[in-house]
Write a protein that holds these residues in place. Structure first.
Motif, PDB file in Angstrom:
ATOM      1  N   ALA A  16       0.834  -1.201   0.000  1.00  0.00           N
ATOM      2  CA  ALA A  16       0.000   0.000   0.000  1.00  0.00           C
ATOM      3  C   ALA A  16       0.869   1.252   0.000  1.00  0.00           C
ATOM      4  N   GLN A  25      -4.655   6.831   4.057  1.00  0.00           N
ATOM      5  CA  GLN A  25      -5.519   5.770   3.577  1.00  0.00           C
ATOM      6  C   GLN A  25      -6.909   5.965   4.161  1.00  0.00           C
ATOM      7  N   GLN A  27     -11.252   4.686   3.565  1.00  0.00           N
ATOM      8  CA  GLN A  27     -12.195   3.826   2.879  1.00  0.00           C
ATOM      9  C   GLN A  27     -12.876   4.608   1.765  1.00  0.00           C
ATOM     10  N   GLY A  86     -14.149  -0.428 -10.082  1.00  0.00           N
ATOM     11  CA  GLY A  86     -13.221   0.458  -9.402  1.00  0.00           C
ATOM     12  C   GLY A  86     -13.963   1.607  -8.765  1.00  0.00           C
ATOM     13  N   ASP A  87     -13.318   2.223  -7.781  1.00  0.00           N
ATOM     14  CA  ASP A  87     -13.908   3.376  -7.104  1.00  0.00           C
ATOM     15  C   ASP A  87     -13.722   4.677  -7.876  1.00  0.00           C
ATOM     16  N   THR A 282      -9.668  -2.269 -11.026  1.00  0.00           N
ATOM     17  CA  THR A 282      -8.572  -1.778 -10.195  1.00  0.00           C
ATOM     18  C   THR A 282      -8.337  -2.782  -9.069  1.00  0.00           C
ATOM     19  N   ASN A 283      -7.072  -3.005  -8.740  1.00  0.00           N
ATOM     20  CA  ASN A 283      -6.745  -3.869  -7.607  1.00  0.00           C
ATOM     21  C   ASN A 283      -6.459  -3.003  -6.381  1.00  0.00           C
ATOM     22  N   TYR A 284      -6.899  -3.486  -5.225  1.00  0.00           N
ATOM     23  CA  TYR A 284      -6.811  -2.712  -3.981  1.00  0.00           C
ATOM     24  C   TYR A 284      -5.971  -3.439  -2.948  1.00  0.00           C
ATOM     25  N   ARG A 291      -9.337   0.326   2.398  1.00  0.00           N
ATOM     26  CA  ARG A 291      -8.746  -0.106   1.138  1.00  0.00           C
ATOM     27  C   ARG A 291      -8.241   1.104   0.361  1.00  0.00           C
ATOM     28  N   THR A 292      -7.171   0.885  -0.357  1.00  0.00           N
ATOM     29  CA  THR A 292      -6.578   1.942  -1.158  1.00  0.00           C
ATOM     30  C   THR A 292      -6.171   1.360  -2.499  1.00  0.00           C
ATOM     31  N   PRO A 293      -6.249   2.106  -3.585  1.00  0.00           N
ATOM     32  CA  PRO A 293      -5.849   1.562  -4.887  1.00  0.00           C
ATOM     33  C   PRO A 293      -4.382   1.156  -4.879  1.00  0.00           C
ATOM     34  N   TYR A 424      -8.567  -7.631  -4.632  1.00  0.00           N
ATOM     35  CA  TYR A 424      -8.010  -6.915  -3.488  1.00  0.00           C
ATOM     36  C   TYR A 424      -7.064  -7.847  -2.734  1.00  0.00           C
TER      37      TYR A 424
END
Length: 455
Positions: A16, A25, A27, A86-87, A282-284, A291-293, A424
């Protein structure tokens, strides 16, 4: 037991940090919830418990989105999807053709590719690995692999069977320790991509061909005498090189020619084409419940060519494509009238192939862990149930999970299969397999079809 096929919590924190987001970081805000198949799709009516579960994951902000593919016999596959891939603003809704990093779910594909060559007579399960890669002829075994590089000569040759079943004594950079880990890192035996930042460092030392990778791996001490212990490993990555030598073509070309093209797996890539990146999730990374990208789709390392094709963790796939792979296995090597393997070859690959006297204890809930009370063995790149589970999985049920939370399995007796896609780290952050399978069981019981399916 350490769940070595996932990435540890400590490593997640470091990953991360490499994202260098320049912010604390936090949510991500939940996005819209939607089942993304067309209105009126039968999946919504057939799998209401799974649908509610998927929507709940997104509503509770456990993940941006999720896709499942569920097959009952040869009926049309039921696809369910909730949320987005993805967010980030403007990301599309998840659907059956969204692209996901499947990581170790690449292993069953490589394993079955090897079984094709067994069927062709170009490989034998008990051939010595050195027949195809001479550098493996003389190996050493670390006497204290966690603390020392002291070795003794290996007394048993590594075989193809051992590569397929993680019993060759090879290690993995995600589970070796101490000085041996440093050796793996210094020699670039690192067959995995995470994100662009990490890739910048890893690519400096990693070999640029499967041949060079395999030869370097052969210089490392083994963590156990071949054929004596199940130890998660780079075996399926080395198998990629064996496939090249035995087939006379590149690993990628073999997969494309013998498996992906015949099965119409058109959304399976070692490198996502630029015009398809819009479909990539996107993977987190989770640290706690935040969670963060980690690998944003727009700058994903999977849109760049890897140093070489990673047969153990390299593929990006859609739920539709992985379901086609499982459907072929379910139907004994044939899909849509096209045969890619003989039924007896599929059955062999989905049987317990481990050397006599070696057991598999399971390493995570995404794999149907034996720790849950299931009698399990290991086949060609995936775990295998050794006995019927009362009211549940049949003997011979085969599958595996991936580091970023994906999992898949096929029950060849009840003709049932399941693929679930998320992205993730750590992949076992949520008890996804247990909950999805529970919901699937409820839906099947309600409908009265495929009696008592469970895994």
């Amino acid at each position: 037991m350490t769940r070595a096929h996932w990435i540890s919590t400590g490593v997640i924190a470091a990953l991360a940090a490499t994202a260098a987001l320049g912010q604390a970081q936090r949510q991500a805000a939940p996005g819209p919830i939607a089942v993304t198949e067309r209105a009126g799709d039968p999946a919504r009516a057939a799998l209401p418990s799974v649908e509610r579960l998927f929507d709940g994951y997104v509503r509770d902000n456990k993940m941006p989105g999720i896709v499942g593919a569920f097959g009952l016999g040869d009926r049309p596959t039921l696809f369910l999807a909730s949320g987005k891939i993805g967010d980030e603003p403007g990301r599309p809704f998840a659907d059956a053709d969204s692209l996901w990093r499947v990581y170790s779910m690449t292993k069953p594909i490589t394993g079955m590719a090897a079984m094709m060559l067994v069927e062709d007579g170009r490989l034998n399960l008990d051939d010595p690995l050195s027949k195809y890669i001479p550098a493996f002829k003389t190996m050493t075994v670390a006497t204290s692999p966690d603390t020392s590089l002291a070795t003794r000569p290996a007394t048993t040759p590594i075989t193809i069977r051992m590569l397929l079943t993680h019993t060759a004594g090879l290690g993995y950079s995600i589970n070796v320790k101490g000085p041996l880990l440093k050796e793996y890192e210094q020699r670039g035996v690192l067959p995995m991509s995470v994100n662009a930042q990490m890739e910048t460092q890893m690519a400096k030392v990693r070999p640029t061909s499967l041949e060079d990778f395999a030869n370097r791996a052969a210089t490392l001490p083994l963590v156990a005498e071949p054929g004596t212990k199940w130890s998660y490993s780079i075996g399926l990555d080395v198998m990629g090189r064996v496939i090249e030598v035995a087939s006379g073509m590149s690993f990628e070309r073999f997969l494309q020619t013998r498996m992906f093209a015949p099965l119409k797996m058109t959304s399976t890539f070692f490198m996502v084409p630029q015009d398809q990146v819009k479909r990539l999730a996107t993977n987190y990374a989770f640290v706690g419940d935040n969670r963060t990208p980690l690998d944003p789709a727009a700058t994903s390392v999977f849109a760049e060519r890897p140093s070489f094709p990673y047969g153990g963790a390299g593929l990006v796939m859609s739920a539709r494509d992985y379901d086609r792979f499982l459907h072929m296995l379910q139907d004994g090597g044939t899909l849509g009238g096209v045969r890619v393997m003989k039924p007896e070859t599929v059955a062999l690959g989905m049987s317990n192939l481990m050397p006599k006297g070696v057991s598999f204890g399971g390493i995570g809930t995404g794999t149907g862990a034996a720790a849950a009370g299931n009698a399990m063995g290991f086949g060609a790149g995936g775990s295998v149930y050794l006995a019927d589970v009362p009211g549940g999985a049949s003997k011979g049920t085969y599958g595996w999970g991936g580091a970023a939370g994906t999992f898949a399995w096929v029950d060849p007796v009840r003709h049932v299969r399941s693929t679930v896609m998320v992205n993730y780290f750590p992949g076992e952050k949520w008890p996804l397999r247990k909950e999805v399978v529970g919901a699937l069981v409820a839906d099947v019981a309600r409908s009265g079809s495929a009696g008592g399916v469970r895994r």
